[in-house]
Every structure is written in structure tokens, then in C-alpha cells.
Design an enzyme around this catalytic site. Structure first.
Site, mmCIF file in Angstrom:
data_model
loop_
_atom_site.group_PDB
_atom_site.id
_atom_site.type_symbol
_atom_site.label_atom_id
_atom_site.label_comp_id
_atom_site.label_asym_id
_atom_site.label_seq_id
_atom_site.Cartn_x
_atom_site.Cartn_y
_atom_site.Cartn_z
ATOM 1 N NE ARG A 14 -2.193 -0.714 3.783
ATOM 2 C CZ ARG A 14 -2.279 0.347 4.579
ATOM 3 N NH1 ARG A 14 -3.004 1.387 4.224
ATOM 4 N NH2 ARG A 14 -1.662 0.374 5.730
ATOM 5 C CG ASN A 24 5.243 -0.890 1.413
ATOM 6 O OD1 ASN A 24 5.753 -1.798 2.062
ATOM 7 N ND2 ASN A 24 3.934 -0.667 1.429
ATOM 8 N NE ARG A 73 -4.194 -3.760 -1.195
ATOM 9 C CZ ARG A 73 -3.430 -4.083 -0.157
ATOM 10 N NH1 ARG A 73 -2.106 -3.968 -0.252
ATOM 11 N NH2 ARG A 73 -3.957 -4.516 0.960
ATOM 12 C CB SER A 84 -2.526 -9.517 3.897
ATOM 13 O OG SER A 84 -1.822 -8.541 4.630
ATOM 14 C CD GLN A 110 3.090 -9.245 5.820
ATOM 15 O OE1 GLN A 110 2.206 -8.396 5.802
ATOM 16 N NE2 GLN A 110 3.423 -9.911 6.903
ATOM 17 N NE ARG A 165 12.662 -17.646 35.581
ATOM 18 C CZ ARG A 165 12.072 -16.784 34.740
ATOM 19 N NH1 ARG A 165 10.754 -16.817 34.589
ATOM 20 N NH2 ARG A 165 12.771 -15.934 34.040
#
Length: 263
Positions: A14, A24, A73, A84, A110, A165
Site C-alpha cells: 500500500r 514501502n 489495488r 492482506s 511482505q 525457571r
């Protein structure tokens, strides 16, 4: 068989981003995030075609320069609330209109994960193509002790017994979804309309490079890390972002036309 081949990589990118404006197109190691994602897909031997789905003209130009086809898009699939999966399914629907069939496997990358190794993509694709899995996604091992805060503000152990632990070597690792890539059987994605279906398996990747960029700190971390990494995978491609020779032999540079003549 369509001209797209059996395996299609899709990078949804986008133009809008709240955390980092123009995210991006921001660079890591001298390459934009969208270019790095395309280059990783182009360098993978198993991927036949690469498409970037975007609403941004500048992203489209960058994607083409890196070796991808581009699909416009629509605005209703490019907002903050759009999934997505909606972008992936839109790409498949449009390509089916054009080619009258769809690929067998979809690789969803991605751009916010700048260190995807093409070898990891190939290994994951091989598992889906062979029928061993229907969905494979990138995950990094973790031995972290996780906590949450309850309604009263108290710390509550999540994945361990707070009274015990154990040493790191005595604990089986858990795995963190990195978001870098998902390899999906197309038939299952279209049927279920989400990325986790059928037999789902992990593609275990190096935790040291499993950076997902959401904010400026992540971007600075990725930039610093890029200076320490050897030139392998996508980072070893020519600085122009041109496809590797083996990939160029079977990829068409012609962008995929979108409905109604959109770019």
C-alpha cells in the site's frame, strides 16, 4: 498452464502507512523495501512470476524496475482495515480473468521484512508443491519467558510456570511468526479465504534477521543490520534491481493489466 507458471509471488504494498509515511519505499541497505521483496522472489528458483499489488504509482514504478509485474489495488482494498488476504484474492481473481486459470501455489511476501532469503522461499515452496503441507509460514525460534497483565494489573506467566525457571537448553523452543512470507496452496486459500488452512507447517528462519518494520526504530535496526550481513540472496543482486539471469529467462516484463484499464 498459464503464462504465470505454477508458482506466483505476490507482494501487497500500500502507498499509505501510519507508522512510517511512505514505508514501502523507504530504503534498507540502499534498496527500497518493495524492491528488496521483489528481488528475493526473483532470485528464488521455484517462483515463476512476481506481482506487486499497489495503489501507489511510485511503488508501481519501483516494482517494475525491480523485475515485477504490477496490479492496481482498488481503494477499498488499500485502506488500514483491509486484510492482506483481500489483496491476495483480488490478484488471483484478476489473473484468472486474464489467463483463464490460476497458479497452483501462491507465495505471499511482505515488504516490511527486508531480509528474506530466497533459499528459504524455495524450501517452503517445495514443501507445498510436494503435498507435504498446504500452508507454510516463516517463523523464528524463541526461548522467551512471556507474561501478560491481568485486569488487576498483576503479571501473569503465559508460556511457563513462574515457580520453575528451567535453563534455556532444557526448554523446547517456541516460534514467533515473523510475517516475512507465507506459501499457500491457491485452492485452499480461495476456499478458506485466510492463510492458515489444511496442514500448516513452519519455515524456521534465522531469528537474527527476522526484522519486521513497523516503526522508525525497526527501520534503523534493519539499516544497521544490513551493514553487517554478507551479500547473499536478494542483497547479492545487481544494484539496479534487475532480475537474475536464471529468472529473467521465464519472466515477462509486461505489467498485468487491471480491470477498467487501471495502471
Amino acid at each position: 498452464m498459464s503464462s504465470l507458471g505454477r508458482v506466483l509471488a505476490v507482494v501487497p504494498a500500500r502507498a499509505g502507512s501510519k507508522g512510517i509515511p511512505g514505508k514501502n519505499l523507504r530504503t534498507v541497505g540502499g534498496r527500497s523495501l518493495v524492491a528488496r521483496a521483489v528481488e528475493a522472489a526473483v532470485a528464488a528458483r521455484s517462483i515463476d512470476s512476481v506481482v506487486v499489488s499497489t495503489d501507489g504509482p511510485d511503488i508501481a514504478d519501483e516494482a517494475r524496475a525491480a523485475g515485477a509485474r504490477v496490479l492496481h489495488r482498488p481503494a477499498d482494498l488499500a485502506g488500514d482495515t483491509a486484510s492482506s488476504e483481500s489483496a491476495l484474492l483480488h490478484v488471483l481473481d484478476v489473473l484468472e480473468q486474464i489467463h483463464d486459470e490460476v497458479p497452483e501455489v501462491l507465495v505471499f511476501l511482505q515488504a516490511t521484512s527486508p531480509f528474506t532469503d530466497p533459499a528459504d522461499l524455495d524450501a517452503a515452496v517445495d514443501r507445498v508443491l510436494s503435498g507435504a503441507a498446504d500452508s507454510v509460514f516463516a517463523a523464528a525460534p524463541s526461548h522467551a519467558f512471556l507474561w501478560r497483565v491481568d485486569a488487576d494489573g498483576r503479571a501473569v506467566a503465559v508460556n511457563h510456570d513462574a515457580a520453575v525457571r528451567p535453563r534455556r537448553q532444557d526448554r523446547a523452543p517456541e516460534f514467533r511468526e515473523t510475517g516475512a512470507f507465507y506459501v499457500l496452496r491457491v485452492e485452499g486459500l480461495r476456499q478458506h479465504r485466510h492463510r492458515f488452512f489444511g496442514r500448516t507447517e513452519l519455515a524456521v528462519v534465522d531469528a537474527a534477521t527476522a526484522v519486521d518494520i513497523d516503526d522508525a526504530t525497526d527501520l534503523a535496526t534493519a539499516e544497521a543490520l544490513s551493514r553487517t550481513l554478507p551479500a547473499t540472496g536478494a542483497s547479492a543482486l545487481p544494484a539496479t534491481g534487475a532480475p537474475a539471469d536464471h529468472a529473467a529467462e521465464h519472466r515477462s516484463p509486461t505489467p498485468v493489466p487491471a480491470p477498467n484499464g487501471a495502471p
